[in-house]
Design a protein around this motif. Structure first.
Motif, PDB file in Angstrom:
ATOM      1  N   ALA A   1      -5.685   8.505   3.915  1.00 49.63           N
ATOM      2  CA  ALA A   1      -6.326   7.559   4.834  1.00 49.63           C
ATOM      3  C   ALA A   1      -7.566   6.950   4.192  1.00 49.63           C
ATOM      4  O   ALA A   1      -7.810   5.741   4.303  1.00 49.63           O
ATOM      5  CB  ALA A   1      -6.688   8.245   6.146  1.00 49.63           C
ATOM      6  N   LEU A   2      -8.351   7.772   3.510  1.00 48.70           N
ATOM      7  CA  LEU A   2      -9.538   7.274   2.829  1.00 48.70           C
ATOM      8  C   LEU A   2      -9.157   6.320   1.709  1.00 48.70           C
ATOM      9  O   LEU A   2      -9.734   5.241   1.574  1.00 48.70           O
ATOM     10  CB  LEU A   2     -10.368   8.444   2.287  1.00 48.70           C
ATOM     11  N   GLU A   3      -8.169   6.693   0.906  1.00 46.36           N
ATOM     12  CA  GLU A   3      -7.707   5.810  -0.173  1.00 46.36           C
ATOM     13  C   GLU A   3      -7.230   4.468   0.383  1.00 46.36           C
ATOM     14  O   GLU A   3      -7.586   3.408  -0.148  1.00 46.36           O
ATOM     15  CB  GLU A   3      -6.565   6.467  -0.961  1.00 46.36           C
ATOM     16  N   THR A   4      -6.436   4.522   1.435  1.00 39.11           N
ATOM     17  CA  THR A   4      -5.904   3.298   2.040  1.00 39.11           C
ATOM     18  C   THR A   4      -7.035   2.403   2.537  1.00 39.11           C
ATOM     19  O   THR A   4      -7.026   1.186   2.316  1.00 39.11           O
ATOM     20  CB  THR A   4      -4.934   3.657   3.183  1.00 39.11           C
ATOM     21  N   ARG A   5      -8.030   3.006   3.187  1.00 40.25           N
ATOM     22  CA  ARG A   5      -9.176   2.232   3.696  1.00 40.25           C
ATOM     23  C   ARG A   5      -9.967   1.615   2.553  1.00 40.25           C
ATOM     24  O   ARG A   5     -10.340   0.442   2.595  1.00 40.25           O
ATOM     25  CB  ARG A   5     -10.064   3.141   4.547  1.00 40.25           C
ATOM     26  N   LEU A   6     -10.236   2.390   1.513  1.00 37.38           N
ATOM     27  CA  LEU A   6     -11.000   1.880   0.371  1.00 37.38           C
ATOM     28  C   LEU A   6     -10.244   0.774  -0.364  1.00 37.38           C
ATOM     29  O   LEU A   6     -10.834  -0.241  -0.752  1.00 37.38           O
ATOM     30  CB  LEU A   6     -11.323   3.015  -0.595  1.00 37.38           C
TER      31      LEU A   6
ATOM     32  N   ALA B   1      -8.068  -1.235   0.885  1.00 40.19           N
ATOM     33  CA  ALA B   1      -8.061  -2.428   1.741  1.00 40.19           C
ATOM     34  C   ALA B   1      -9.327  -3.251   1.547  1.00 40.19           C
ATOM     35  O   ALA B   1      -9.284  -4.483   1.594  1.00 40.19           O
ATOM     36  CB  ALA B   1      -7.889  -2.032   3.201  1.00 40.19           C
ATOM     37  N   THR B   2     -10.460  -2.581   1.289  1.00 41.72           N
ATOM     38  CA  THR B   2     -11.707  -3.328   1.065  1.00 41.72           C
ATOM     39  C   THR B   2     -11.644  -4.159  -0.213  1.00 41.72           C
ATOM     40  O   THR B   2     -12.415  -5.096  -0.372  1.00 41.72           O
ATOM     41  CB  THR B   2     -12.947  -2.394   0.989  1.00 41.72           C
TER      42      THR B   2
ATOM     43  N   ASP C   1      -1.690  -0.856   1.371  1.00 41.26           N
ATOM     44  CA  ASP C   1      -1.521   0.586   1.516  1.00 41.26           C
ATOM     45  C   ASP C   1      -0.486   1.088   0.510  1.00 41.26           C
ATOM     46  O   ASP C   1       0.685   0.742   0.598  1.00 41.26           O
ATOM     47  CB  ASP C   1      -1.064   0.893   2.945  1.00 41.26           C
TER      48      ASP C   1
END
Length: 168
Positions: free
Chosen positions: A144-149, A151-152, A157
């Motif tokens: 989840a953290l990787e996906t969020r980062l 995305a920035t 994903d």
């Protein structure tokens, strides 16, 4: 992004593109910016751009796995260590990527090489900071953290179509 961490990128082997250094530094700083507290003081880490032969050797010698892998992380700090001397950078560790494996996986997964490389650098940096994917809960948190980062940085994903954490 965090200013307290110095990221050094070195090319040891592999047919890395000209922008690989920049991509690696950007990915490392993005991961650190979301997870490393500048109040902990200065720190250093390295990203090594290598090839399958070097990563295969390291994976065999240090992990007992006789094959190359996409990324290896070697943390140089442990949570139990005493606080460093004020102003002296903490050595977080090394993230080492294998060019041929990264390129093959990107092609097999239909991903842009730069996007896959960025993901793997972030993944490796998060390992240096104590994140892991040994249990389902840990894997969910890390992914989840990787996906969020990612995305920035405008990167899709990486787990959407292929739900497997990078080899470690």
């Amino acid at each position: 992004m965090t200013s307290a961490v110095d990221v050094t990128v070195s090319r040891e082997a592999g047919d890395w593109a000209e922008d690989a250094d920049w991509l690696a530094e950007r990915a490392a700083l993005a991961a650190l910016g979301a997870t490393y507290d500048d109040a902990d003081g200065p720190a250093e880490l390295s990203v090594v751009l290598a090839d399958d032969a070097l990563v295969h050797r390291l994976n065999r010698e240090y992990r007992g796995k006789d094959k190359p892998t996409n990324v290896l992380s070697f943390a140089l700090t442990e949570a139990e260590e005493p606080d460093p001397e004020e102003g002296v950078p903490v050595m977080l560790g090394d993230v080492i990527l294998a060019y041929e494996t990264v390129a093959r996986e990107a092609s097999e997964q239909g991903k842009a090489f730069a996007d896959h490389m960025t993901h793997l650098v972030m993944h490796g940096v998060l390992h240096l900071l104590g994140y892991d994917h040994e249990s389902d809960d840990e894997a969910e948190e890390m992914e989840a953290l990787e996906t969020r980062l990612l995305a920035t940085l405008g990167i899709a994903d990486p787990y959407a179509a292929n739900h497997q954490p990078p080899d470690q």
